[in-house]
Design an enzyme around this catalytic site. Structure first.
Site, mmCIF file in Angstrom:
data_model
loop_
_atom_site.group_PDB
_atom_site.id
_atom_site.type_symbol
_atom_site.label_atom_id
_atom_site.label_comp_id
_atom_site.label_asym_id
_atom_site.label_seq_id
_atom_site.Cartn_x
_atom_site.Cartn_y
_atom_site.Cartn_z
ATOM 1 N N ASP A 42 79.822 45.778 36.090
ATOM 2 C CA ASP A 42 79.109 45.090 37.656
ATOM 3 C C ASP A 42 78.024 45.019 37.422
ATOM 4 O OD1 ASP A 42 79.094 45.303 40.076
ATOM 5 O OD2 ASP A 42 80.685 46.517 41.155
ATOM 6 N N HIS A 81 70.087 40.546 40.697
ATOM 7 C CA HIS A 81 71.901 41.384 40.880
ATOM 8 C C HIS A 81 72.705 41.875 39.761
ATOM 9 C CE1 HIS A 81 69.860 42.318 44.848
ATOM 10 N NE2 HIS A 81 68.899 40.682 44.875
HETATM 11 P P1 ADQ Z 1 78.832 43.074 45.190
HETATM 12 O O1 ADQ Z 1 79.282 42.533 43.966
HETATM 13 O O2 ADQ Z 1 79.257 42.316 46.238
HETATM 14 O O3 ADQ Z 1 77.139 42.889 45.321
HETATM 15 P P2 ADQ Z 1 78.407 45.827 46.127
HETATM 16 O O4 ADQ Z 1 77.520 46.280 45.166
HETATM 17 O O5 ADQ Z 1 79.264 46.526 45.743
HETATM 18 O O6 ADQ Z 1 79.247 44.094 45.343
HETATM 19 O O7 ADQ Z 1 78.236 45.662 47.036
HETATM 20 C C1 ADQ Z 1 79.637 45.445 48.257
HETATM 21 C C2 ADQ Z 1 78.839 45.438 49.433
HETATM 22 O O8 ADQ Z 1 79.789 44.902 50.912
HETATM 23 C C3 ADQ Z 1 78.687 46.999 49.709
HETATM 24 O O9 ADQ Z 1 77.781 47.391 50.243
HETATM 25 C C4 ADQ Z 1 80.529 47.592 50.532
HETATM 26 O O10 ADQ Z 1 80.138 48.187 51.497
HETATM 27 C C5 ADQ Z 1 80.581 45.558 51.518
HETATM 28 N N1 ADQ Z 1 81.834 45.656 51.026
HETATM 29 C C6 ADQ Z 1 83.063 45.695 50.529
HETATM 30 N N2 ADQ Z 1 84.193 45.566 50.719
HETATM 31 C C7 ADQ Z 1 83.791 45.609 52.487
HETATM 32 C C8 ADQ Z 1 84.607 45.452 52.949
HETATM 33 N N3 ADQ Z 1 86.198 45.458 53.245
HETATM 34 N N4 ADQ Z 1 84.222 45.711 54.727
HETATM 35 C C9 ADQ Z 1 83.316 45.427 54.907
HETATM 36 N N5 ADQ Z 1 82.586 45.868 54.090
HETATM 37 C C10 ADQ Z 1 82.711 45.593 52.620
HETATM 38 C C11 ADQ Z 1 76.279 42.788 43.855
HETATM 39 C C12 ADQ Z 1 76.768 42.934 42.967
HETATM 40 C C13 ADQ Z 1 76.751 44.402 42.678
HETATM 41 C C14 ADQ Z 1 75.458 45.077 43.042
HETATM 42 C C15 ADQ Z 1 75.024 43.969 44.689
HETATM 43 C C16 ADQ Z 1 73.761 44.347 45.210
HETATM 44 O O11 ADQ Z 1 77.510 42.591 42.490
HETATM 45 O O12 ADQ Z 1 76.453 45.145 41.440
HETATM 46 O O13 ADQ Z 1 75.550 46.701 43.237
HETATM 47 O O14 ADQ Z 1 75.148 43.107 44.755
HETATM 48 O O15 ADQ Z 1 72.507 44.067 44.039
#
Ligand code: ADQ
Length: 469
Positions: A364, A157
């Site tokens: 990311d 990921h």
């Molecule tokens: P993350 O680094 O956690 O994931 P991301 O892909 O942006 O990053 O996913 C974050 C998730 O958490 C989103 O669904 C978002 O809605 C939720 N989230 C963030 N802040 C929040 C808040 N304050 N309240 C509630 N929900 C919140 C890792 C990798 C990424 C990759 C994903 C999936 O780092 O690059 O996209 O896995 O593969």
């Protein structure tokens, strides 16, 4: 159809209640398990005095989860240590933050062995086994050593780092060699896949044949398979009564000003300091815009036990305080900085109320917030996504206003472009990105990966011997 066994560090089956704060990945994997049946195995998040391998089974919404507790030392060395202080920074190109400690590497290996011992008896001979993410790179090899002949896949990921950076990890070759126990390895983008390819070919002498990488007797297929969101669900969330209420509250509190939103875990890879500096630059360069806009940054703390995460938190609080101190007025504060998580349904309303989604990670794997922001927009009057070129999502969301997140000037210019963008152009760009988000959604991701895995030749016994030796 064969069952799916998903193995990841943490298990968080989505309840489907729409009110939880679960991330996109949890929703994705729950959907995959619902479709195929099977088990989701991982760490409970809890500590135990002595590791017993006792499995806690639960059934939620047709999905069976199986979790184990880990010892404090395991948590310290495997999770806080190797996963979050060694691999996470390294995989996000931050070798300045990566800590190389033999104790971490040992704990990481031990927990992967414990996972293999515990999950192996749960696996039937025709199950598809799908391991998730950087916490469990060597798990495939441990399962093979125990006699697993099933089709075995792995999905990363995060980004995969460039060859020269990965070479700084003392045990890089050994670790990467274990990955040849998998039949299929998935990456979000060509760039991450190419970096993997470069390392195994140039550093380890593997041979390439199309998607196949061959090392000794072992063949692994390295594919690009970008993760998506549940676009339909998210669009529906955004127009639900609760999201509409959040939307109205946000609009009311904005008192006619345009809102810029950032939503991230509080993590140095997300480029939050650089984002604040880019926004500050905009305020400095455009005094006439100051009271017309504000930035809402939602950033719940994560991995608080790790020093670099405590530092980023302190740094951001200082920066937000300094910018607000310098620019705020009696009736206006430039940055609203909120340190908590929100339910997805509320986030959908927040995204929809924002004229600009500011998604500027320094690096990311994908970034699902960018896709959620697009999915939540009003098709008739959508906001503008400003997206880092260094997020995996940039390869698909080419109609975003793309920026170099290290450049405060580019970020400032991009904010101006977004604020001035005519509605027609906003609609055109949004439509193009939404088409991609709808077509390559989370079920597409899951099916694309598992289809390739299903088509892989079944592992031969002699191969098991060879990998184990
Ligand atoms: P993350 O680094 O956690 O994931 P991301 O892909 O942006 O990053 O996913 C974050 C998730 O958490 C989103 O669904 C978002 O809605 C939720 N989230 C963030 N802040 C929040 C808040 N304050 N309240 C509630 N929900 C919140 C890792 C990798 C990424 C990759 C994903 C999936 O780092 O690059 O996209 O896995 O593969």
């Amino acid at each position: 159809m064969s069952r799916l066994i998903i193995i990841s560090n943490r298990v968080s089956a989505s309840t489907g209640s729409q009110s939880g704060a679960q991330g996109g990945l949890s929703v994705a994997l729950t959907a995959a398990l619902r479709e195929n049946g099977g088990i989701w195995f991982g760490w409970s998040g809890e500590a135990t005095e002595h590791f017993t391998g006792h499995i806690n089974f639960q059934k939620q919404d047709g999905v069976t989860t199986a979790t184990v507790d880990l010892e404090e030392q395991d948590i310290e060395e495997y999770y806080n240590g190797y996963a979050n202080r060694t691999l996470w920074p390294l995989f996000h190109y931050r070798i300045d933050l990566a800590e190389y400690e033999r104790g971490f590497a040992g704990g990481y290996q031990r927990v992967n062995e414990r996972f293999a011992d515990t999950v192996y008896p749960l696996i039937d001979s025709d199950d598809l086994v799908w391991v998730q993410d950087y916490h469990l790179l060597p798990l495939g090899q441990e399962l093979r050593k125990r006699g697993l002949n099933n089709r075995l896949g792995f999905f990363l990921h995060t980004p995969w780092p460039p060859r020269r950076l990965l070479s700084t990890l003392p045990e890089a070759e050994e670790l990467v060699a274990t990955m040849f126990a998998y039949d299929v390895i998935g990456f979000h983008t060509e760039e991450w896949r190419d970096s993997f390819y470069n390392f195994v070919v140039d550093e380890m002498g593997a041979r390439a044949d199309g998607d196949d990488l061959i090392l000794g007797d072992h063949v692994v297929k390295a594919i690009v398979c970008p993760i998506g969101i549940d676009a339909k669900e998210f669009t529906a969330l955004a127009s639900s009564p609760r999201a509409r209420l959040t939307y109205r509250q946000m609009r009311d509190s904005a008192v006619g000003r345009d809102m810029i939103v950032g939503v991230d875990r509080l993590d140095y890879s997300k480029g939050l300091e650089e984002r604040f500096l880019g926004y500050e630059r905009f305020l400095r360069e455009h005094p006439e815009e100051r009271k017309e806009i504000f930035l809402l940054q939602i950033a719940p703390p994560s991995r608080g036990e790790v020093g670099s995460y405590q530092k980023i938190r302190t740094a951001l609080e200082g920066l937000a305080g300094r910018i607000n101190g310098a620019y705020a007025d009696l009736d206006w504060v430039p940055i609203r900085y909120v340190n908590q998580g929100y339910a997805r349904i509320e986030l959908a309303g927040v995204y929809r109320a924002a004229k600009i989604g500011l998604v500027t990670p320094l690096r990311d794997g994908m970034n699902l917030v960018a896709k959620e922001y697009i999915a939540a927009q009003d098709p008739e009057d959508p906001g503008v996504l400003i997206l880092s070129r260094f997020a995996g999502a940039a390869a698909q969301l080419t109609e975003a206003v793309q920026v170099n997140p290290y450049s405060a000037e580019e970020m400032s210019d991009a904010i101006m472009v977004a604020l001035r963008m005519p509605r027609e152009e906003r609609v055109r760009r949004w439509r193009s990105m939404m088409d991609n988000i709808e077509a390559e959604d989370v079920m597409w991701w899951m099916r694309s990966f598992t289809d390739v895995l299903r088509a892989a030749p079944v592992a031969a016994n002699d191969r098991v011997e060879a990998v184990a030796s």
